[in-house]
Enzyme design. Structure first.
Site, mmCIF file in Angstrom:
data_model
loop_
_atom_site.group_PDB
_atom_site.id
_atom_site.type_symbol
_atom_site.label_atom_id
_atom_site.label_comp_id
_atom_site.label_asym_id
_atom_site.label_seq_id
_atom_site.Cartn_x
_atom_site.Cartn_y
_atom_site.Cartn_z
ATOM 1 N N HIS A 1 -8.631 3.122 18.037
ATOM 2 C CA HIS A 1 -8.266 4.151 16.743
ATOM 3 C C HIS A 1 -9.427 4.857 16.871
ATOM 4 C CE1 HIS A 1 -7.151 5.084 12.949
ATOM 5 N NE2 HIS A 1 -8.386 5.089 12.478
ATOM 6 N N ARG B 1 -7.472 6.874 -4.234
ATOM 7 C CA ARG B 1 -9.139 7.307 -3.868
ATOM 8 C C ARG B 1 -9.283 8.696 -3.905
ATOM 9 N NH1 ARG B 1 -9.245 4.208 1.259
ATOM 10 N NH2 ARG B 1 -11.420 5.119 1.318
ATOM 11 N N SER C 1 -8.742 -0.029 4.832
ATOM 12 C CA SER C 1 -7.563 1.079 5.042
ATOM 13 C C SER C 1 -7.407 1.241 6.610
ATOM 14 C CB SER C 1 -7.936 2.457 4.399
ATOM 15 O OG SER C 1 -7.310 3.464 4.788
ATOM 16 N N LYS D 1 -3.959 -0.950 8.927
ATOM 17 C CA LYS D 1 -3.204 -0.445 9.560
ATOM 18 C C LYS D 1 -3.093 -0.720 11.108
ATOM 19 C CE LYS D 1 -4.485 3.229 7.581
ATOM 20 N NZ LYS D 1 -4.778 4.423 6.998
ATOM 21 N N ASP E 1 -1.749 0.893 1.203
ATOM 22 C CA ASP E 1 -3.051 1.845 1.620
ATOM 23 C C ASP E 1 -2.446 3.282 1.292
ATOM 24 O OD1 ASP E 1 -5.101 2.654 3.280
ATOM 25 O OD2 ASP E 1 -3.664 3.758 4.585
HETATM 26 N N1 URA Z 1 -8.873 6.873 7.536
HETATM 27 C C1 URA Z 1 -8.006 5.717 6.849
HETATM 28 O O1 URA Z 1 -7.145 5.561 7.473
HETATM 29 N N2 URA Z 1 -8.527 5.543 5.659
HETATM 30 C C2 URA Z 1 -9.673 6.049 5.136
HETATM 31 O O2 URA Z 1 -10.048 5.467 4.170
HETATM 32 C C3 URA Z 1 -10.381 6.760 5.514
HETATM 33 C C4 URA Z 1 -10.185 7.461 7.085
#
Ligand code: URA
Length: 433
Positions: free
Chosen positions: A82, A168, A183, A187, A161
């Site tokens: 990622h 947010r 966050s 995932k 999320d």
């Molecule tokens: N990427 C994400 O998936 N979440 C965040 O909070 C910031 C960057």
């Protein structure tokens, strides 16, 4: 349990229990907790932070808010990667075939792009026939028989999320390390792989502007991964400019092919090889990272790496001829050079501005509903550290849109040209994990 007490506890800097965190996450996802109470808690977290245990518990609750991928039908260690977000970041297209060629299983779930960053699924969409909506059975069968597969993110992956990120975004609480870390990691954990290699971008074009902040984020994510039983390693890489020299969907596929032949920009080759090597080690094919890097380079110099990308394209229904003849990729109608108005050295290329320019040309989405134009994009002719004379071409815009004034001025804004050359910054700044 009352939301009011949870907010009070965090406001006073107390550690929240796993039950309190789960009450908040599940309640908010189901719509039982109102936005105003969730906002108050997010702001309290922003000010007071979270311990490693709280951050891991938050991640676990977020994972449990929706579907998780069951990859137990795939034999061996599954490795994922990622990136915290970069413009021109086509590393996934490069490392999936490289790592699979080294005998490691890559079961990749990827997203579509929004705003100034591109998504891997959109990039692959520029290859005729490439299907990223394959069934889970097909996905698992491809990984078992070819070592690799890629699929678009399912709609119900970590719904907590989606709701929390949107909140947010409008409550000035995006830039909180525990919230970013949970966050991203929720995932990754929900996507089911056993090991995760994170590419944390640092610099003017990244979320994390300083190496200290990037290290803190990397440690938080590695802590979550290890707490939740996933081997996790983070690479910190420089993002004072887009990665490589191509931005846009077909443009980035073209450059990924060049990278697999060893013919792309050095920053891209370096970062891609470093990540592929870490993935190979995390997957157990090597114990030593430098040995893994050597094997990755051998795949590139022998020409075999490109064949593995062609195999990925073929097993997902795409036309593999484009991998051997990138001229078959879509091409835009207008080609517009952006010329320098002064002489000097390229100090930085603001990734957000150049990404926005690419979006305005049609390469990205302004809203979730927008269609991308796979042929639109930007080719950088000058990179950080290059000398430029007045009138030199800095980059080339490609679009099918007749009005490209806004993109042109964004591309101009993106290039910071100074009288003195910038200090050289290494491509890989640190490895944590
Ligand atoms: N990427 C994400 O998936 N979440 C965040 O909070 C910031 C960057």
């Amino acid at each position: 349990m009352r939301m009011l007490d949870i907010i009070q506890n965090k406001k006073h800097g107390m550690e929240l229990s796993a039950e309190e965190i789960d009450f908040f996450v599940q309640g908010y996802t189901k719509g039982e907790i109102p936005d105003y109470q969730a906002s108050a808690l997010l702001m309290a977290i922003w000010f007071k932070g979270m311990s490693e245990a709280e951050t891991a518990n938050l991640t676990k609750s977020m994972v449990n808010s929706g579907d998780t991928l069951d990859l137990s039908g795939i034999k061996g260690v599954k490795v994922d990667k990622h990136s915290t977000g970069g413009v021109g970041d086509k590393v996934s297209l490069v490392v999936i075939p490289l790592v699979a060629a080294l005998g490691i299983k890559v079961a990749k779930m990827s997203g579509r792009g929004l705003g100034h960053t591109g998504g891997t699924i959109d990039k692959l969409g520029s290859i005729p026939g490439f299907n990223t909506s394959i069934t889970m059975d097909q996905f698992i069968s491809n990984v078992n028989s070819h070592g690799m597969a890629i699929v678009g993110q399912t709609a119900n992956l970590v719904p907590a999320d989606k709701k929390l990120y949107a909140l947010r975004d409008v409550t000035a609480t995006v830039d909180s390390i525990p919230l970013i870390a949970s966050s991203i990691m929720s995932k990754k954990i929900a996507s089911g792989s056993d090991a995760i290699v994170l590419d944390v971008k640092v610099g003017s074009g990244a979320f994390m502007k300083t190496i200290e902040d990037a290290r803190t984020l990397a440690r938080a994510m590695v802590g979550i991964g290890n707490n939740l039983g996933r081997r996790t390693i983070a690479i910190l890489s420089n993002m004072d400019e887009p990665l490589g020299s191509e931005i846009g969907n077909a443009n980035e596929v073209r450059e990924a092919i060049l990278t697999l032949k060893g013919e792309a920009e050095k920053d891209l080759i370096n970062v891609a090889c470093a990540i592929a090597a870490q993935m190979a080690v995390a997957g157990g094919a090597f114990t030593d990272v430098s040995e893994a890097e050597k094997a990755v380079m051998e795949l590139i110099t022998s020409g075999k790496a490109v064949d593995f990308l062609a195999e990925l394209v073929e097993i997902q229904g795409g036309d593999k001829r484009v991998i051997y003849d990138p001229e078959l990729l879509p091409k835009a109608g207008f080609v517009i050079p952006v010329v320098s108005e002064k002489e000097g050295y390229v100090h930085s290329i603001m990734a957000e501005e150049i990404g926005t320019a690419a979006m305005l040309l049609g390469a990205g989405r302004e809203t979730k509903e927008d269609e991308v134009d796979h042929s639109a994009g930007i080719t950088l002719k000058k990179k950080v550290g290059d000398r430029v004379e007045k009138g030199d071409v800095l980059c080339i815009l490609m679009t099918n849109r007749e009005n490209h004034d806004a993109a042109l001025s964004k591309a101009h804004e993106a290039y910071v040209v100074t009288e003195v050359p910038p200090d050289k910054v290494p491509y890989i700044l640190d490895v944590i994990g």
